[in-house]
Write a protein that holds these residues in place. Structure first.
Motif, PDB file in Angstrom:
ATOM      1  N   CYS A  31     -18.693 -97.954 -84.290  1.00  0.00           N
ATOM      2  CA  CYS A  31     -18.630 -99.319 -84.836  1.00  0.00           C
ATOM      3  C   CYS A  31     -19.940-100.073 -84.679  1.00  0.00           C
ATOM      4  O   CYS A  31     -20.255-100.966 -85.468  1.00  0.00           O
ATOM      5  N   CYS A  68     -19.099-102.474 -80.109  1.00  0.00           N
ATOM      6  CA  CYS A  68     -18.348-102.499 -78.853  1.00  0.00           C
ATOM      7  C   CYS A  68     -19.299-102.345 -77.663  1.00  0.00           C
ATOM      8  O   CYS A  68     -20.501-102.093 -77.819  1.00  0.00           O
ATOM      9  N   CYS A  87     -17.662 -94.725 -78.387  1.00  0.00           N
ATOM     10  CA  CYS A  87     -17.261 -95.948 -79.102  1.00  0.00           C
ATOM     11  C   CYS A  87     -15.744 -96.163 -79.054  1.00  0.00           C
ATOM     12  O   CYS A  87     -14.959 -95.233 -79.272  1.00  0.00           O
ATOM     13  N   ASN A 137     -14.057 -97.732 -81.145  1.00  0.00           N
ATOM     14  CA  ASN A 137     -13.512 -97.766 -82.506  1.00  0.00           C
ATOM     15  C   ASN A 137     -14.068 -96.625 -83.356  1.00  0.00           C
ATOM     16  O   ASN A 137     -14.221 -96.767 -84.568  1.00  0.00           O
TER      17      ASN A 137
END
Length: 344
Positions: free
Chosen positions: A93, A96, A107, A109
């Motif tokens: 992403c 984060c 990550c 996400n």
């Protein structure tokens, strides 16, 4: 409509029509160049899962691939039609806490191609045509570097990341358990990092032959070696087989004060873990999950042929023979890296 390979469950692989998504401004339409069948793809095919990641909807596997650019979105500047590219399957992403700390492989996400780690699943690249974001593509202008070699950037990055997690290797003895693709990529990476002696252990002869071919100093049948032969053998051990027995070999072979890096995925049901052995011998036990910046390093090494992965490339089969390709990839006595390609 184009052709895609979808896994619906254990040993339920189907070739089905697929639609190519429309292009956004920063996206690129690609034709598949070559796509390697990885150990995780095999787990999805054979068992319908990889560790804790279980198929809950039809999944297009495939995360180690190269492509040829067909069309580009209006804002794309780094690639043009006809160009060969390496494709990074990680799509972090960027926002984060792990991404901001430079550990984007962790990550929160992450969208990782060909993975059932999230739901809906992130569809992979075992298909004739697909759309990727521009930032996931690295141009490879060298004519002499094949699409098959370029597709090896992702597994090479895994070996590089595992070695990176091992710490400085200059002058050290390194044991790698598992002589498959990732084990052999780890051998190549350990050599790049300056290891003085690289030993590979496996329970089959062909993987050991391949490990020697890519630079291992010694190759040992782990199932036939006496315990005394392996004890106190290595400064660093890298587990690349995903086997409890291989991990036990690492625990026995790593010298006091040494480090063990787990790269392979162990069975989901867990294993008995000798924690007191770790404590009393002051062993460092660390994990290595996927890769980060090492993907860029891998592409650079392949482009310059500082690393030669061609000995590991066993076969290329057309996408229409995907089931046959998976069966071949599952047979360690006949193959190391099997790739799918698009028929001319």
């Amino acid at each position: 409509m184009t052709l895609a390979c979808r896994i619906h469950g254990a040993r339920d692989l189907r070739l089905e029509p697929d639609e190519v998504a429309p292009l956004a401004p920063h996206e690129v339409e690609l034709r598949l160049g070559a796509a390697g069948i990885c150990g995780s793809d095999l787990h999805y095919f054979l068992h319908g899962r990889v560790g804790a990641f279980v198929i809950r909807e039809p999944l297009i596997p495939g995360h180690e691939a190269s492509g040829v650019v067909l069309r580009t979105g209006s804002a794309v500047r780094s690639v043009v039609p006809g160009m060969k590219v390496a494709i990074n399957p990680s799509h972090p992403c960027g926002g984060c806490d792990y991404c901001r700390a430079g550990r984007d492989n962790l990550c929160r996400n992450m969208r990782f191609l060909g993975s059932a780690s999230v739901y809906p699943h992130v569809q992979g690249m075992f298909r004739e045509r697909f759309v990727m974001g521009e930032r996931q593509l690295t141009p490879v202008p060298e004519d002499e570097v094949s699409l098959g070699e370029i597709a090896c950037a992702e597994p090479l990055s895994i070996g590089l990341h595992g070695v990176n997690r091992a710490g400085p290797l200059m002058g050290k003895t390194v044991l790698v358990t598992g002589g498959g693709t990732i084990g052999c990529m780890t051998v190549l990476a350990a050599r790049l990092a300056g290891a003085a002696r690289v030993i590979v252990a496996d329970i089959a002869d062909r993987p050991l032959d391949m490990a020697r071919m890519v630079g291992a100093d010694e190759a040992v049948r782990g199932d036939q070696a006496a315990p005394a032969e392996l004890a106190d053998l290595a400064d660093v051990s890298i587990e690349a087989a995903g086997s409890p027995a291989a991990l036990a070999t690492c625990l026995a072979a790593t010298r006091r004060g040494g480090r063990i890096v787990q790269v392979g995925t162990l069975p989901a049901e867990g294993i008995a873990f000798p924690a007191n052995n770790i404590m009393a011998r002051e062993l460092d036990y660390v994990g290595a999950f996927r890769a980060g910046v090492e993907f860029d390093w891998a592409v650079s090494y392949l482009r310059s042929r500082k690393v030669d992965v061609r000995p590991l490339m066993s076969a290329q089969l057309p996408l229409s023979r995907a089931v046959e390709a998976f069966e071949l990839a599952a047979d360690r006595s006949r193959s190391t890296k099997v790739q799918l390609v698009v028929e001319a």
